[in-house]
Design an enzyme around this catalytic site. Structure first.
Site, mmCIF file in Angstrom:
data_model
loop_
_atom_site.group_PDB
_atom_site.id
_atom_site.type_symbol
_atom_site.label_atom_id
_atom_site.label_comp_id
_atom_site.label_asym_id
_atom_site.label_seq_id
_atom_site.Cartn_x
_atom_site.Cartn_y
_atom_site.Cartn_z
ATOM 1 C CG HIS A 307 -2.015 0.921 1.168
ATOM 2 N ND1 HIS A 307 -1.925 2.215 1.414
ATOM 3 C CD2 HIS A 307 -3.310 0.597 0.715
ATOM 4 C CE1 HIS A 307 -3.248 2.724 1.319
ATOM 5 N NE2 HIS A 307 -3.795 1.968 0.891
ATOM 6 C CG ASP A 364 -8.438 -4.138 -3.151
ATOM 7 O OD1 ASP A 364 -7.641 -3.137 -3.425
ATOM 8 O OD2 ASP A 364 -9.797 -3.805 -3.067
HETATM 9 C C1 SDX Z 1 -5.996 0.263 -2.979
HETATM 10 O O1 SDX Z 1 -4.168 4.722 -2.016
HETATM 11 C C2 SDX Z 1 -5.092 4.164 -1.267
HETATM 12 O O2 SDX Z 1 -5.733 4.650 -0.321
HETATM 13 C C3 SDX Z 1 -5.855 2.983 -2.219
HETATM 14 C C4 SDX Z 1 -6.984 2.189 -1.390
HETATM 15 C C5 SDX Z 1 -8.021 2.967 -1.386
HETATM 16 O O3 SDX Z 1 -8.900 2.537 -0.273
HETATM 17 O O4 SDX Z 1 -8.081 3.847 -2.096
HETATM 18 O O5 SDX Z 1 -6.218 1.774 -0.310
HETATM 19 C C6 SDX Z 1 -7.258 0.997 -2.228
HETATM 20 O O6 SDX Z 1 -5.882 0.589 -4.049
HETATM 21 C C7 SDX Z 1 -5.357 -0.786 -2.238
HETATM 22 C C8 SDX Z 1 -4.110 -1.298 -3.272
HETATM 23 C C9 SDX Z 1 -4.489 -2.238 -4.122
HETATM 24 N N1 SDX Z 1 -3.343 -2.848 -5.273
HETATM 25 C C10 SDX Z 1 -2.867 -3.953 -5.039
HETATM 26 O O7 SDX Z 1 -3.144 -4.743 -3.950
HETATM 27 C C11 SDX Z 1 -1.796 -4.161 -6.144
HETATM 28 C C12 SDX Z 1 -0.729 -4.809 -5.419
HETATM 29 N N2 SDX Z 1 0.089 -3.672 -4.793
HETATM 30 C C13 SDX Z 1 1.359 -2.928 -5.579
HETATM 31 O O8 SDX Z 1 0.994 -2.815 -6.741
HETATM 32 C C14 SDX Z 1 1.637 -1.844 -4.988
HETATM 33 O O9 SDX Z 1 1.913 -2.197 -3.596
HETATM 34 C C15 SDX Z 1 0.779 -0.627 -4.786
HETATM 35 C C16 SDX Z 1 0.577 -0.166 -6.010
HETATM 36 C C17 SDX Z 1 -0.344 -0.664 -3.879
HETATM 37 C C18 SDX Z 1 1.573 0.492 -4.137
HETATM 38 O O10 SDX Z 1 2.749 0.755 -4.955
HETATM 39 P P1 SDX Z 1 3.808 1.995 -4.412
HETATM 40 O O11 SDX Z 1 3.218 2.738 -3.074
HETATM 41 O O12 SDX Z 1 4.066 2.778 -5.618
HETATM 42 O O13 SDX Z 1 4.946 1.115 -3.776
HETATM 43 P P2 SDX Z 1 5.836 0.424 -4.774
HETATM 44 O O14 SDX Z 1 5.147 0.152 -5.993
HETATM 45 O O15 SDX Z 1 6.860 1.490 -5.256
HETATM 46 O O16 SDX Z 1 6.550 -0.729 -4.216
HETATM 47 C C19 SDX Z 1 7.685 -0.536 -3.177
HETATM 48 C C20 SDX Z 1 8.339 -2.014 -3.295
HETATM 49 C C21 SDX Z 1 8.961 -2.137 -4.601
HETATM 50 O O17 SDX Z 1 10.162 -3.033 -4.858
HETATM 51 P P3 SDX Z 1 11.588 -2.357 -4.852
HETATM 52 O O18 SDX Z 1 11.550 -1.592 -6.047
HETATM 53 O O19 SDX Z 1 11.736 -1.313 -3.709
HETATM 54 O O20 SDX Z 1 12.496 -3.555 -4.836
HETATM 55 O O21 SDX Z 1 7.701 -3.210 -2.786
HETATM 56 C C22 SDX Z 1 7.286 -3.653 -4.087
HETATM 57 C C23 SDX Z 1 8.016 -2.993 -5.198
HETATM 58 O O22 SDX Z 1 8.282 -3.856 -6.234
HETATM 59 N N3 SDX Z 1 6.104 -4.166 -4.059
HETATM 60 C C24 SDX Z 1 5.573 -5.441 -4.274
HETATM 61 C C25 SDX Z 1 3.957 -5.373 -4.327
HETATM 62 N N4 SDX Z 1 3.882 -4.107 -3.891
HETATM 63 C C26 SDX Z 1 5.079 -3.506 -3.839
HETATM 64 N N5 SDX Z 1 6.120 -6.401 -4.682
HETATM 65 C C27 SDX Z 1 5.314 -7.658 -4.958
HETATM 66 N N6 SDX Z 1 4.029 -7.758 -4.820
HETATM 67 C C28 SDX Z 1 3.523 -6.589 -4.405
HETATM 68 N N7 SDX Z 1 2.019 -6.526 -4.366
#
Ligand code: SDX
Length: 428
Positions: A307, A364
């Site tokens: 998140h 989710d």
């Molecule tokens: C919602 O913003 C809100 O409030 C949203 C929400 C709401 O109520 O409106 O809460 C609802 O959208 C919840 C999120 C639902 N999405 C998912 O579950 C999709 C999977 N999650 C990721 O795509 C990710 O965690 C995000 C998009 C939710 C957050 O992304 P960020 O903040 O841009 O973080 P990032 O992508 O920069 O990740 C940081 C690190 C990265 O690795 P490094 O580059 O540091 O090595 O964490 C890794 C990412 O690769 N990472 C994951 C991951 N989520 C982050 N690796 C594997 N699986 C994941 N799910």
């Protein structure tokens, strides 16, 4: 706490005001930065940038706290009705008896949509994703209520538009579902409550009555409350920026639905179930999928994990996880993907990759399991999220309008080619 932040640029010192919120959050106010220094800031994805000051929702990502207008989400999810929470988000306080009666009565009497909209439903291809349908239908509503485009509309006119949207979104959502099945539309019933009415429109048929199970209605009420607002997330920021141009509220909400559809945002609840089903079909081999989620060369992500703000458990995920067992037991359902979800969570929370990146289950991760248990089809999961989030979107839009915030227009740094001369085609 210091009153200002000092910035030293090109040998000159600038003082920037510090802003502190009621929950002790701090910000450096850069609203005059470019005018005084000639510099702008850069922050891809706005990870460190506050877009506004708001009284609606407070999140503490480190502590896993979520409050709506100062009320803890745990209390509201347990004790309130969804329409009570909608009123709280939009008007700032929990309604008294008279206010609640007026609000409920207004919603109840605006649930019907213009019959001409059926022709638009019929134009969609079979199997059209209901989020695409919902976004289109909400924007279409603006053509039936052109007065909503008037920026100088009265408070009563704004109330009417807000109530129309809350009243009609379940009707549009259920009609999108029914038309995708080629089934006849079931009309809203004024005798039913908000969640009961939606369930009836979804599952009743002209040939038989649908008995609303109170367990199902209660689970849906809780899920809608848990999704109702979440401060400046992607879809809410979309609603705010579209509304900041003085586009009408129907179109601003339609844009919010489009943003929510993305699998990184609200579309994750559908993607989680599809992921769990894939793991189940693969024999339930959790480790293989966890390794894939960690592999930078693999586009697979653990959907429902991580998140932007929560670097601890998403408090909504905790509540939904608890409800999962409760609802499935009460309905006498055992869903193998729930067991896979729990094993996935257990494995991930011990794995340094997820622990180091503070990746926890989000709202989710478990919600789809409950939606499935109460009979909502997978493609409708994000529609459920939109129905829940609507009061939050409306409240945030209303706050922006009432504060008279300017049209949203971020700056940029240009790093493309410079000083190029046009050459005629035969000289290139
Ligand atoms: C919602 O913003 C809100 O409030 C949203 C929400 C709401 O109520 O409106 O809460 C609802 O959208 C919840 C999120 C639902 N999405 C998912 O579950 C999709 C999977 N999650 C990721 O795509 C990710 O965690 C995000 C998009 C939710 C957050 O992304 P960020 O903040 O841009 O973080 P990032 O992508 O920069 O990740 C940081 C690190 C990265 O690795 P490094 O580059 O540091 O090595 O964490 C890794 C990412 O690769 N990472 C994951 C991951 N989520 C982050 N690796 C594997 N699986 C994941 N799910």
């Amino acid at each position: 706490m210091s009153e200002t932040a000092k910035l030293i640029l090109d040998g000159q010192t600038y003082e920037l005001p510090i802003v502190e919120g009621t929950e002790k959050e701090k910000a450096i106010d850069i609203s005059k930065l470019r005018a005084t220094t000639g510099y702008i800031t850069l922050d891809s994805g706005y990870k460190n940038t506050g877009a506004t000051v708001s009284k609606i929702t407070f999140l503490d990502g480190e502590k896993g706290i979520l409050h709506y207008r100062g009320y803890p989400i745990e209390q509201l999810a347990e004790k309130a009705s969804f329409l009570e929470v909608a009123y709280l988000l939009i008007y700032g306080d929990l309604p008294n008896k008279e206010q609640m009666e007026f609000f409920e009565n207004s919603i109840t009497h605006h649930t019907l949509v213009h019959e001409d909209l059926r022709r638009i439903f019929e134009a969609f291809p079979t199997g059209a994703h209901p989020m695409g349908v919902l976004s289109a239908m909400l924007a279409s509503l603006s053509t039936y209520y052109p007065e909503a485009q008037n920026p100088n509309r009265s408070v009563e006119a704004i109330d009417l538009t807000m109530h129309r949207l809350i009243a009609k979104i379940p009707t549009l959502a259920a009609q999108a579902y029914k038309s995708s099945l080629g089934q006849p539309t079931i009309y809203p019933q004024n005798s039913l409550g908000y969640t009961e009415n939606f369930l009836n429109m979804m599952f009743a048929m002209p040939t038989y009555e649908y008995e609303v199970d109170p367990v199902v209605a209660d689970a849906m009420n809780k899920l809608l409350i848990l999704h109702a607002d979440h401060e400046q997330n992607c879809s809410t920021s979309t609603v705010r920026i579209v509304g900041s141009s003085q586009a009408n509220l129907y179109s601003s909400i339609s844009a919010g639905v489009a943003a929510l559809w993305g699998p990184l945002h609200g579309g994750a609840n559908q993607a989680v179930i599809e992921m769990l089903e894939m793991i189940k079909a693969d024999g339930g081999n959790i480790d293989r999928w966890i390794e894939r989620a960690k592999d930078k060369n693999d586009s697979f992500r653990l959907m429902g994990f991580g998140h932007r703000v929560y670097k601890n458990f998403d408090p909504r995920a905790k509540i939904i996880k608890k409800s999962c067992d409760d609802v499935l037991n009460k309905l006498g359902i055992s869903d193998p993907v729930l067991e896979i979800a729990k094993k996935l969570e257990e494995h991930a929370l011990k794995d340094p990759y997820f622990v180091d990146r503070q990746l926890y289950p989000n709202v989710d991760f478990y919600s789809g399991i409950i939606y499935r248990a109460i009979g909502i089809p997978t493609e409708m999961f994000t529609v459920m999220f939109a129905i829940g989030r609507l009061p939050g979107w409306i409240a945030q839009w209303k706050e922006m309008i009432e504060r008279g915030e300017p049209i949203g227009r971020p700056r940029q740094i240009y790093n493309g080619p410079v000083n190029r001369e046009y050459k005629p085609l035969d000289q290139r």
